[in-house]
Structure formats: C-alpha cells, structure tokens
Design an enzyme around this catalytic site. Sequence first.
Site, PDB file in Angstrom:
ATOM      1  CE1 TYR A 138      -3.221  -2.774   0.068  1.00  0.00           C
ATOM      2  CE2 TYR A 138      -4.020  -1.962   2.167  1.00  0.00           C
ATOM      3  CZ  TYR A 138      -4.132  -2.827   1.097  1.00  0.00           C
ATOM      4  OH  TYR A 138      -5.156  -3.745   1.064  1.00  0.00           O
ATOM      5  CG  ASP A 245      -7.629  -3.980   3.536  1.00  0.00           C
ATOM      6  OD1 ASP A 245      -8.686  -3.907   4.183  1.00  0.00           O
ATOM      7  OD2 ASP A 245      -7.379  -3.266   2.546  1.00  0.00           O
TER       8      ASP A 245
END
Length: 354
Positions: A138, A245
């Site tokens: 990310y 996530d």
Amino acid sequence: MKVAVLAGDGIGPEIVAQAVKVLRALARGGLKLELEEAPFGGAGFDAHGDPLPETTLKLAKAADAVLCGAVGGPKYDALPRPQRPEQGILRLRKALGLFANLRPAVLYPELVGASTLKPEVVSGLDVMIVRELTGDIYFGEPRGRRANARNEREGYDTMLYSEPEIRRIAGVGFAAAMKRGRKLCSVDKENVLETSRFWREIVNDVAKQYPQVALSHMYVDNAAMQLVRAPKQFDVIVTGNLFGDILSDEASMLTGSIGMLPSASLDAGGKGLYEPAHGSAPDIAGKNVANPLATILSSAMMLRYTFNQDEWAYRIEAAVKSVLAQGLRTADIHEAGARKVGTSEMGDAVVAAL
Ligand code: NAD
C-alpha cells in the site's frame, strides 16, 4: 490517564455518549480517568473549517488514548478532498504514528444466529487479527504506470517490509497473544514472495523473546480458507497490511453483526486510537437505534491495551455479555423473543450490569 473523546458524525455522538457513560461509571468506582471532548470529522469542519482542527489534534497528541465514534455523511460528500471528514481520520492516524491495527472478532453465544456459518463452527469464536497499517504494497515505492518493453501500458506496486517494521508489528502480535490464549499465527505467502520469506525469518527471531507463546505460520490462501472452515483454531493472527485488510474483514463478518465490532490502532509506545469498526451510519443517525456496543467494547480495549487495566476491561466485557444474556438487543441484532432497546437504553443497561 487522559482520553481525547472525538465523537464525530452521524451515529458517532450517540454511541460515544454510551461509552462515556460506561467510563464515567468506572471512574466513580475508582478508575482514574480524565475525558475531554473535541470536534472531529464533519463536526470539525462545521466548527473550524477543518475535519482535524488544530485544537483537536493538539488534544489527541497530548492524550494517552483517543476514543472515536465515526466520521462522514452525505452532508460532507461534496466537499473538496482535503476537507472531507475521512481525511481527518487518515491525518490523525498518521500524526499519531499508529502502525498496528487490532481487530477482535468475538461471537457471543446469544448472537450465534447472526453469523452466516453453522453454529457449531462459530459458537464461542474469539479471534484477534493484528494488521500492520503503515507499510507493505500500500505504501511501497516505486509504484505507478509505465510502458513495458513491448510498449504496452502496465501498472505496478512494490511489496516491501523493512526489518524494524516487521519486528515492531510482530512484537504487538506476541504481546496481544500474551494477554490472551498465548497462540500466535503469522500469516504470509512465503512459498511465493520474497517479502514474506523475510517476514517469516524476522517473526521467528522475535519469537525467541516470547517462549510462552506458541507460534505457527500459515499461507494467506490457507488462512482465508481456515477462517471459514474452522475459525476457532485461531487465537491471535499477525499479518501485513494487504493480507490483514482482507482477513480482518473476513473475520469480522464471521460474527454477522457490524455493531458489535471494536478496533484499536496502536503506536510504538502503546498509545492508541479506539473506534468501532463500522462507519457513521447516516441512515440511522439521530434515531436512538444504533448499537453502541462496538464503541463500548472499544473503550474496554483502550483500558486493556493502552492503560494495562485488564481488570476494568474485563468488567466492561462481562457487563456487555450480561446485557446480551438478559435478552436486550438493539435493532441490528434483534431477533424474535428478545427485548428491543434503543441506543441510550443499551448504554444504561451496560452501566447497570457493571
Ligand atoms: P456504515 O458502517 O456507516 O454503515 C453500513 C450499514 O451498517 C448501514 O446500514 C448502517 O445503518 C449499519 N450500521 C453501522 N453501524 C451500526 C451500528 N452501530 N448499529 C446499527 N447499525 C449499524 O458504512 P457506510 O454506510 O458505508 O458509510 C457511512 C459513512 O461512514 C460514510 O460517510 C463513510 O465514509 C463513513 N465511514 C467512516 C468510518 C470511520 O469513521 N472510521 C469507517 C467507515 C465508513
């Protein structure tokens, strides 16, 4: 022990008021706690033209912990990006250096019908997912678009973890396991990814400091499968940003009720931001029907993980179990035969059970 209370928008003020009620009840019982409220999110924009006003940020930095409701709502959807309430939360997480996200998924026996899985598979479930928040694919550089050797367009990202990043998140995972069932499962993709091979090596090294914790490793594809096949095998799972996530959302849905899920985000010194896993639910805001238990349980996590007050945290959790056992339910978890209560009535019931 100083807590910044940021109620936010939508159902935020209603649910946070119940957690504050619970904390004040504990303060009357001897817990030394100081609470101070400040506007945040859309409310921050309304008051000061900024979702994270200077004064709110100052208070959050000075406090030992931050208790949040939720932010956002249709009223603010047309604002330019920097003024959007969600930017306030991203900026606050960054300013506080929060790198570890703790998401427990607990299925209370009374709510077993809310899960989509069979009762025998999920009844008694109590898993904690520890997800790294600030690294991985990310944030890894380089990233972007380019043309390849055949002059075709392509998009790319970089999966990357430094040794200190792995050490500190592994430390949080082991510490969480020490406070629970002393079992830690590190999730990676070691059979394919170089980053994961390094991750596993460092986690094994950190494990030497925690001989009481039983460490295991699992590939992420298998972990995704095991979470729906036999989720009770897990105590604490520690994993990177991307895998965490996905797995934390999967695990949270095992319980079936978003209004029951607390969360914590911690910095390197144990300071934390505590908030329900759900959003500001504008569709039910101001109606006194929202479930305040995720926020109340977030305040229990705050006592456990920032203030090391296990005993007080346990009291809140036991009070929540007790109101559920009494048959009290907000609309989102209501089923035939239970007594439907509003947000504030649920808060009062938890205080009474304390
Ligand atoms: P949401 O979680 O707010 O709502 C999803 C559904 O769950 C809605 O039907 C809502 O009524 C219900 N729900 C959520 N919490 C509940 C509770 N405590 N009790 C009973 N029912 C509950 O997600 P959304 O609708 O996608 O987003 C609404 C707003 O919240 C958006 O502005 C979004 O950006 C924001 N949001 C904020 C955060 C945060 O503050 N951390 C997180 C997610 C979404």
